[in-house]
Structure formats: structure tokens, C-alpha cells
Design a protein around this motif. Structure first.
Motif, PDB file in Angstrom:
ATOM      1  N   ALA A 101      19.662  -6.950  -2.168  1.00  0.00           N
ATOM      2  CA  ALA A 101      18.644  -7.368  -1.203  1.00  0.00           C
ATOM      3  C   ALA A 101      18.726  -6.599   0.111  1.00  0.00           C
ATOM      4  CB  ALA A 101      18.758  -8.870  -0.953  1.00  0.00           C
ATOM      5  N   ASN A 125      14.288  -3.974   0.507  1.00  0.00           N
ATOM      6  CA  ASN A 125      13.107  -3.881   1.375  1.00  0.00           C
ATOM      7  C   ASN A 125      13.280  -2.753   2.386  1.00  0.00           C
ATOM      8  OD1 ASN A 125      14.757  -5.009   3.313  1.00  0.00           O
ATOM      9  ND2 ASN A 125      13.484  -6.811   3.694  1.00  0.00           N
ATOM     10  N   GLY A 126      12.374  -2.696   3.381  1.00  0.00           N
ATOM     11  CA  GLY A 126      12.380  -1.546   4.285  1.00  0.00           C
ATOM     12  C   GLY A 126      11.644  -0.386   3.627  1.00  0.00           C
TER      13      GLY A 126
HETATM   14  C1  NAG Z   1      14.291  -7.346   4.696  1.00  0.00           C
HETATM   15  O1  NAG Z   1      14.673  -8.623   4.246  1.00  0.00           O
HETATM   16  C2  NAG Z   1      15.549  -9.311   5.145  1.00  0.00           C
HETATM   17  C3  NAG Z   1      15.905 -10.638   4.508  1.00  0.00           C
HETATM   18  O2  NAG Z   1      16.335 -10.455   3.198  1.00  0.00           O
HETATM   19  C4  NAG Z   1      14.862  -9.543   6.470  1.00  0.00           C
HETATM   20  O3  NAG Z   1      15.756 -10.130   7.365  1.00  0.00           O
HETATM   21  C5  NAG Z   1      14.391  -8.203   7.033  1.00  0.00           C
HETATM   22  O4  NAG Z   1      13.637  -8.406   8.200  1.00  0.00           O
HETATM   23  C6  NAG Z   1      13.538  -7.468   6.003  1.00  0.00           C
HETATM   24  N1  NAG Z   1      13.212  -6.153   6.536  1.00  0.00           N
HETATM   25  C7  NAG Z   1      12.009  -5.619   6.430  1.00  0.00           C
HETATM   26  C8  NAG Z   1      11.837  -4.254   7.010  1.00  0.00           C
HETATM   27  O5  NAG Z   1      11.072  -6.200   5.883  1.00  0.00           O
END
Ligand code: NAG
Ligand code: NAG
Ligand code: NAG
Ligand code: NAG
Ligand code: NAG
Length: 266
Positions: A101, A125-126
Motif C-alpha cells: 500500500a 498509490n501516488g
Molecule cells: C496514498 O494512500 C495513503 C493511505 O494509504 C494516503 O495517506 C496518501 O495520501 C495517498 N497518497 C496519494 C498521493 O494519494
């Protein structure tokens, strides 16, 4: 007491020498420190917690390798043939279906021999870091089925060895960079089920090594759709919901070699 110390020192020295000698003789190949450090960085970024750094990453032990169970796969592969079998290099990292994750590592700077990275079906993600474009030896990249956002960085087109790039089933967006049309080795470009916008870049007409192109949700149009006559290796073309107005360019339908042409909801 003092005498004991004197005895201990030569013993330690002797055993150290023996150990070095044994390592040399039996040729235990080692992974260079900077590659181990790079793996630590990657583990931290992805949220991979079961790589055991007390154990040689190339050993195939302790979290570095286990057989595929269902859709889960965990396989770090090294090539230990360098310098007469004394040095190993990481060539492939496959971490499929592991509920990772975290986010993608910014680059593979410490892994100059890495050819394959497969992070299929996780919760990463990202965005896709532009720094990946600085690994000009990558051959296969799969990020299928994650939660990636942002656009495809044009820097990826600098990976001249790249044959397979799979990002289907993510939340990527933006226009496809025209630079992608200049990748000299690309064979599979699987981009469907994201939120890309705009048209298929005209440069795609030059992807003569391509045999599998899958894409969805582009605007396009029958007239501006790039001519794909030169893509003589193309066997699969999937254009789903691409909003190509009017008729699909006739030359596409004429292609006898095309085994698999799917174009629903044009
Ligand atoms: C990715 O997921 C985490 C939680 O799993 C969250 O805190 C974070 O903001 C997310 N980052 C993006 C870029 O969406
Ligand atoms: C890591 O490997 C070492 C050496 O085999 C072992 O002693 C240790 O318990 C392992 N750690 C974990 C968390 O599995
Ligand atoms: C590899 O071993 C051969 C024969 O033992 C030797 O001639 C050669 O120089 C070695 N090469 C390297 C890179 O160590
Ligand atoms: C790339 O992926 C293909 C298909 O899975 C595989 O046959 C090939 O060995 C991979 N190449 C590398 C360098 O890992
Ligand atoms: C691609 O590589 C060239 C040098 O090989 C460099 O000048 C250029 O900035 C790179 N482009 C991108 C988009 O990274």
C-alpha cells in the motif's frame, strides 16, 4: 587471564583468515552494498516488510522468494555470473498480489542491472516517478491493477530497451506523451482502464515493433487517428470507448494479420 588473551587473538585471526579463504575458494558471490541499500529503499517505499536483510537477498530464502500461490507471487532474481561468479546483481523483482500500500520508489539508481519490475495487483498509490526513465536497461514494467494517479512521465520514453509497459486498471490521467511513440523496442503497450484524455499521439504511427496495443477512453476521431500501416507486427489492437467519431479508419479493418481487433462502443 593475559595468557588467554594472547591465545584468543591468533585464534580469531586464524578463523578470520579461514573464513576469507573459504569465501574465496567456494566463490560465494555477493550482492554489492549499493544494491542492498537500493533494495532497502524500495522496500520502504512500497511498504514491503517481509524481506529479511539478515539474509542474502540472492539466496532465495527468508521472504526473498516463495512460490506463486494463486495470484500472489514473490520473486527476486539475481544474476551471479559477473566477475567469474563472485558478484551478483538484481535483475528482476516480482511482487504480485501482496497488498502493498505504499508508493513507487523514485528511481532504481542503485540497481543498474534491473530488467524487470512487476508490481501487479497491489494498492500502490501516488504517481509514476520520472526518475524511472533513468534506468535505460529496463525491459518489462508492469503496474497493472494499482491505484496510481497522475500522468505517464515522458521520461519513460528514454528507456530504449523497454519491451512491455503495462499500466492497465489504475487511475492515471492526462494526455499520452508523444515521446512514447519513439520507443524503439516496445512490443506491448497496455494502457486501458485509466482516465487518459486527448488523442492517440501521431507519433504512435512509428511504433513499428509494437504487437499489442490496448487503450480506452481517448477522444480521437476517424480522420486524426494516426495511420498504423507501418505497424506490421501488430496482432492485437483493443480500442475501447475511444470515441472515434464516424468510421474506424478503413486500413485498420483491412489488416489481415490483425488477429484480435476489439472496438466496442466506438
Ligand atoms: C496514498 O494512500 C495513503 C493511505 O494509504 C494516503 O495517506 C496518501 O495520501 C495517498 N497518497 C496519494 C498521493 O494519494
Ligand atoms: C531473518 O533471518 C535470520 C537469519 O536466518 C533469522 O535469524 C531471523 O529470525 C529472520 N528474521 C525474521 C523476521 O524472519
Ligand atoms: C576469470 O577466470 C579466468 C580463469 O580462471 C581468468 O583467466 C580470468 O582473468 C578471470 N576473469 C575475471 C574477470 O576475474
Ligand atoms: C519480460 O517478460 C516476458 C513475458 O513475461 C518474459 O518472457 C521475459 O523473460 C521478460 N524479460 C525479462 C528481461 O525479464
Ligand atoms: C533522455 O535522455 C537524453 C540523453 O540521453 C537527455 O538529454 C534527455 O533529457 C532525456 N529526456 C528525458 C525526458 O528524460
Amino acid at each position: 587471564m593475559k595468557k588467554k588473551m594472547f591465545l584468543l587473538v591468533p585464534f580469531l585471526l586464524a578463523s578470520t583468515l579461514f573464513f576469507c579463504f573459504a569465501t574465496f575458494v567456494f566463490g560465494a558471490a555477493v550482492l554489492p552494498d549499493d544494491e542492498v541499500e537500493a533494495l532497502r529503499g524500495i522496500a520502504k517505499s512500497l511498504g514491503k516488510t517481509d524481506w529479511n536483510f539478515s539474509v542474502d537477498p540472492c539466496s532465495g530464502d527468508s521472504g526473498w522468494f516463495y512460490r506463486a500461490e494463486g495470484s500472489k507471487e514473490n520473486d527476486l532474481t539475481c544474476d551471479c555470473s559477473s566477475s567469474n561468479g563472485t558478484v551478483c546483481h538484481v535483475v528482476s523483482i516480482i511482487l504480485k498480489g501482496q497488498n502493498l500500500a505504499g508508493t513507487l520508489p523514485p528511481n532504481f539508481a542503485g540497481l543498474p542491472y534491473l530488467q524487470q519490475i512487476d508490481l501487479t495487483r497491489n494498492y500502490l498509490n501516488g504517481s509514476i516517478p520520472p526518475g524511472w526513465g533513468s534506468s535505460p536497461q529496463l525491459v518489462n514494467i508492469s503496474l497493472l491493477g494499482n491505484r496510481l494517479t497522475g500522468s505517464i512521465p515522458k521520461e519513460l520514453a528514454n528507456i530504449t530497451t523497454l519491451k512491455s509497459f503495462t499500466v492497465e486498471f489504475n487511475q492515471l490521467s492526462g494526455n499520452l506523451p508523444p515521446e512514447l511513440g519513439h520507443m524503439p523496442s516496445i512490443e506491448r503497450l497496455l494502457l486501458s482502464s485509466n482516465y487518459f484524455t486527448g488523442e492517440l499521439p501521431n507519433s504512435f504511427a512509428g511504433l513499428i515493433t509494437l504487437n499489442d496495443l490496448r487503450i480506452s477512453d481517448l477522444i480521437g476521431s476517424g480522420e486524426t487517428f494516426p495511420r498504423l500501416d507501418n505497424l506490421t507486427q501488430l496482432k492485437t489492437l483493443i480500442l475501447r470507448s475511444c470515441n472515434i467519431t464516424g468510421q474506424l479508419p478503413k486500413y485498420l479493418g483491412d489488416r489481415t494479420k490483425l488477429q484480435n481487433l476489439l472496438r466496442s462502443q466506438l
